[in-house]
Design an enzyme around this catalytic site. Sequence first.
Site, PDB file in Angstrom:
ATOM      1  N   HIS A 104       0.889  -1.163   0.000  1.00  0.00           N
ATOM      2  CA  HIS A 104       0.000   0.000   0.000  1.00  0.00           C
ATOM      3  C   HIS A 104       0.927   1.214   0.000  1.00  0.00           C
ATOM      4  O   HIS A 104       2.000   1.177   0.601  1.00  0.00           O
ATOM      5  CB  HIS A 104      -0.830   0.105   1.279  1.00  0.00           C
ATOM      6  CG  HIS A 104      -1.719  -1.058   1.570  1.00  0.00           C
ATOM      7  ND1 HIS A 104      -1.270  -2.192   2.187  1.00  0.00           N
ATOM      8  CD2 HIS A 104      -3.046  -1.242   1.349  1.00  0.00           C
ATOM      9  CE1 HIS A 104      -2.282  -3.033   2.338  1.00  0.00           C
ATOM     10  NE2 HIS A 104      -3.372  -2.487   1.837  1.00  0.00           N
ATOM     11  N   ASP A 107       2.393   1.985   3.292  1.00  0.00           N
ATOM     12  CA  ASP A 107       3.320   1.005   3.886  1.00  0.00           C
ATOM     13  C   ASP A 107       4.757   1.433   3.664  1.00  0.00           C
ATOM     14  O   ASP A 107       5.611   1.231   4.521  1.00  0.00           O
ATOM     15  CB  ASP A 107       3.216  -0.383   3.216  1.00  0.00           C
ATOM     16  CG  ASP A 107       1.852  -1.006   3.335  1.00  0.00           C
ATOM     17  OD1 ASP A 107       1.114  -0.643   4.251  1.00  0.00           O
ATOM     18  OD2 ASP A 107       1.538  -1.877   2.481  1.00  0.00           O
ATOM     19  N   GLU A 235     -10.736  -7.093  -4.590  1.00  0.00           N
ATOM     20  CA  GLU A 235     -10.526  -8.136  -3.565  1.00  0.00           C
ATOM     21  C   GLU A 235     -11.727  -8.190  -2.627  1.00  0.00           C
ATOM     22  O   GLU A 235     -11.878  -7.335  -1.752  1.00  0.00           O
ATOM     23  CB  GLU A 235      -9.235  -7.828  -2.789  1.00  0.00           C
ATOM     24  CG  GLU A 235      -8.915  -8.868  -1.738  1.00  0.00           C
ATOM     25  CD  GLU A 235      -7.619  -8.555  -0.964  1.00  0.00           C
ATOM     26  OE1 GLU A 235      -6.673  -8.000  -1.573  1.00  0.00           O
ATOM     27  OE2 GLU A 235      -7.576  -8.860   0.226  1.00  0.00           O
ATOM     28  N   GLU A 271      -8.774 -13.911  -1.625  1.00  0.00           N
ATOM     29  CA  GLU A 271      -8.032 -14.187  -0.382  1.00  0.00           C
ATOM     30  C   GLU A 271      -8.692 -15.341   0.366  1.00  0.00           C
ATOM     31  O   GLU A 271      -9.898 -15.328   0.625  1.00  0.00           O
ATOM     32  CB  GLU A 271      -7.984 -12.924   0.481  1.00  0.00           C
ATOM     33  CG  GLU A 271      -7.237 -13.173   1.780  1.00  0.00           C
ATOM     34  CD  GLU A 271      -6.812 -11.879   2.460  1.00  0.00           C
ATOM     35  OE1 GLU A 271      -6.385 -10.934   1.751  1.00  0.00           O
ATOM     36  OE2 GLU A 271      -6.915 -11.808   3.692  1.00  0.00           O
ATOM     37  N   HIS A 274     -10.747 -14.522   3.417  1.00  0.00           N
ATOM     38  CA  HIS A 274     -11.974 -13.795   3.116  1.00  0.00           C
ATOM     39  C   HIS A 274     -13.051 -14.778   2.648  1.00  0.00           C
ATOM     40  O   HIS A 274     -14.236 -14.586   2.928  1.00  0.00           O
ATOM     41  CB  HIS A 274     -11.738 -12.724   2.053  1.00  0.00           C
ATOM     42  CG  HIS A 274     -10.759 -11.667   2.480  1.00  0.00           C
ATOM     43  ND1 HIS A 274     -10.394 -10.624   1.656  1.00  0.00           N
ATOM     44  CD2 HIS A 274     -10.077 -11.483   3.631  1.00  0.00           C
ATOM     45  CE1 HIS A 274      -9.523  -9.846   2.294  1.00  0.00           C
ATOM     46  NE2 HIS A 274      -9.318 -10.362   3.496  1.00  0.00           N
ATOM     47  N   ASP A 299      -4.491 -13.829  -2.698  1.00  0.00           N
ATOM     48  CA  ASP A 299      -3.875 -13.437  -1.434  1.00  0.00           C
ATOM     49  C   ASP A 299      -3.823 -14.699  -0.586  1.00  0.00           C
ATOM     50  O   ASP A 299      -4.844 -15.178  -0.068  1.00  0.00           O
ATOM     51  CB  ASP A 299      -4.668 -12.321  -0.745  1.00  0.00           C
ATOM     52  CG  ASP A 299      -4.115 -10.944  -1.093  1.00  0.00           C
ATOM     53  OD1 ASP A 299      -3.211 -10.875  -1.963  1.00  0.00           O
ATOM     54  OD2 ASP A 299      -4.565  -9.944  -0.504  1.00  0.00           O
ATOM     55  N   ASP A 310     -10.367 -11.826  10.482  1.00  0.00           N
ATOM     56  CA  ASP A 310      -9.312 -12.081   9.510  1.00  0.00           C
ATOM     57  C   ASP A 310      -8.005 -12.339  10.271  1.00  0.00           C
ATOM     58  O   ASP A 310      -7.309 -11.404  10.631  1.00  0.00           O
ATOM     59  CB  ASP A 310      -9.190 -10.803   8.654  1.00  0.00           C
ATOM     60  CG  ASP A 310      -8.590 -11.047   7.292  1.00  0.00           C
ATOM     61  OD1 ASP A 310      -8.332 -12.211   6.949  1.00  0.00           O
ATOM     62  OD2 ASP A 310      -8.389 -10.057   6.557  1.00  0.00           O
ATOM     63  N   ASP A 312      -5.348 -13.910   9.136  1.00  0.00           N
ATOM     64  CA  ASP A 312      -4.189 -13.778   8.236  1.00  0.00           C
ATOM     65  C   ASP A 312      -3.015 -14.666   8.623  1.00  0.00           C
ATOM     66  O   ASP A 312      -1.889 -14.189   8.820  1.00  0.00           O
ATOM     67  CB  ASP A 312      -3.717 -12.313   8.178  1.00  0.00           C
ATOM     68  CG  ASP A 312      -4.672 -11.436   7.390  1.00  0.00           C
ATOM     69  OD1 ASP A 312      -5.397 -11.963   6.538  1.00  0.00           O
ATOM     70  OD2 ASP A 312      -4.678 -10.214   7.624  1.00  0.00           O
ATOM     71  N   ASP A 342      -0.452 -12.614   1.973  1.00  0.00           N
ATOM     72  CA  ASP A 342      -1.126 -11.611   2.806  1.00  0.00           C
ATOM     73  C   ASP A 342      -1.339 -12.262   4.178  1.00  0.00           C
ATOM     74  O   ASP A 342      -2.465 -12.555   4.583  1.00  0.00           O
ATOM     75  CB  ASP A 342      -2.449 -11.206   2.151  1.00  0.00           C
ATOM     76  CG  ASP A 342      -3.047  -9.964   2.791  1.00  0.00           C
ATOM     77  OD1 ASP A 342      -2.497  -9.510   3.808  1.00  0.00           O
ATOM     78  OD2 ASP A 342      -4.061  -9.463   2.276  1.00  0.00           O
TER      79      ASP A 342
HETATM   80  C1  XLS Z   1      -7.450  -6.983   4.280  1.00  0.00           C
HETATM   81  C2  XLS Z   1      -6.969  -7.155   2.918  1.00  0.00           C
HETATM   82  C3  XLS Z   1      -5.814  -6.248   2.535  1.00  0.00           C
HETATM   83  C4  XLS Z   1      -5.676  -6.200   1.038  1.00  0.00           C
HETATM   84  C5  XLS Z   1      -4.883  -5.041   0.534  1.00  0.00           C
HETATM   85  O1  XLS Z   1      -8.164  -7.808   4.825  1.00  0.00           O
HETATM   86  O2  XLS Z   1      -6.630  -8.495   2.733  1.00  0.00           O
HETATM   87  O3  XLS Z   1      -4.651  -6.677   3.147  1.00  0.00           O
HETATM   88  O4  XLS Z   1      -5.110  -7.366   0.543  1.00  0.00           O
HETATM   89  O5  XLS Z   1      -5.457  -3.838   0.835  1.00  0.00           O
HETATM   90 NI    NI Z   2      -5.648  -9.261   1.055  1.00  0.00          NI
HETATM   91 NI    NI Z   3      -7.443  -9.888   4.384  1.00  0.00          NI
END
Ligand code: XLS
Ligand code: NI
Ligand code: NI
Length: 441
Positions: A104, A107, A235, A271, A274, A299, A310, A312, A342
């Site tokens: 991003h 970032d 996404e 993702e 998600h 992702d 989430d 991750d 991700d």
């Molecule tokens: C958040 C998203 C984010 C996107 C990028 O849940 O996964 O990380 O991949 O903005």
């Molecule tokens: Ni993501």
């Molecule tokens: Ni995410």
Amino acid sequence: MKKAKSHFLRIRRIAFEGPRTNNPLAFRHYNPDEIVDGKTMSAHLRFSIAYWHSFRGVGADPFGPGTIQRPWEAGKDPISIAKNRMDAAFEFFQKIRVPFYCFHDRDIAPEGRTLAESNRNLDRLVDHAKALQRATGVKLLWGTANLFSNRRYMCGAATNPDAHVFAYAAAQVKKAIDVTKELGGQNYVFWGGREGYETLLNTNLKREQDHLAAFLHMAVDYAKSIGFKGQFLIEPKPKEPTKHQYDFDVASGVAFLRTYGLEKFLKFNIETNHATLAGHSFQHEIEVAAAHGMLGSIDANAGDELLGWDTDQFNTNVKELSLAMVSVLRAGGLGSGGLNFDAKLRRPSIDPEDLFHAHIGGMDAYALAFKIARRIVADGKFSGFLEERYASYDSGFGRDIEKQRVGFRELNQLVLRKLGEPKPRSGKQEYLENLLNSYLH
Ligand code: XLS
Ligand code: NI
Ligand code: NI
């Protein structure tokens, strides 16, 4: 550019040592240089590091601040810290042997007091990234804009009830597309950070969706005007941070894009976590996107079946990933997309070495899944079963149904005069589950 000092002194470039190695800092399945079908494994899998998790994540949660302290974060000047951090990041990309990264805007460079100052900060770090990309050969898989952290975006960006915020988000995304182009980014991602709502008591759902579509059309027009050739990706995520996110899942995303005439310009970045949050399997989301010719990128992470947010995590579930890779292979691959981690370290995983263990695990799981999926596809047992199962649509009245050459009247006549009662056939699920396991073990 002066030669940067090493930030991961004690760790050497990760080598492929094969499945029997005892070395925890080696690949067991991912051999980046192995040629598969005339292409290296690295070119097939297109792994990517998520800058935000691996180089901005500190292990903070709602109950406490960060736990992860990196030596490269020391100092006073935010721009020098950002440069140092980026040096560490590129050293990591090389040592872990990943060909891509994603970021991003916020970032990589600190946000300033004004948009103009933020843009200047970004330009300085983009110059730095350009030099590091050139020196290392690491490329940008995708860029994106952070439209969810700053308080101005608390009620959304493109779906904010205040047009001023919409305008600010547009200006920020314009710059993010500019820098993605400048760095040779192969895609650009739209994740609707806070594009959704908490309560319909204060929300005009229809207007907000219209605004989101208008925003994406502006992005498409702008990209065209500057000659940015990267693929736009959307996404989906059903919830978090808002209670109801507009890009709920791939199916609702397809409906949204088609409704607003955007389907030619965007594909999906899917993702894993998600999908879980939406109540779908990872493979389901890939199949839906592939069915519409809109599978763009992945992702790569995992959620926790027991938690509703989430998490991750790095995904080491070879069965889940093998099924996903079967669908990816059948869809013809990810094109300009890739497998972007991700995923973040757990809060107590505070050693720089943990970054390596995490990615080695994720890459090995995907590499193994890729090999298993290739065998599954090449053997053709599952696809043969599917062909058989739908064979009645290949000829005769089944074909007429698919071609829409018959209607209820003709079919009614056919059943009454000729076909009579259908003969049920087994779906063979347990047989197929056992067949799948025979590839996994
Ligand atoms: C958040 C998203 C984010 C996107 C990028 O849940 O996964 O990380 O991949 O903005
Ligand atoms: Ni993501
Ligand atoms: Ni995410």
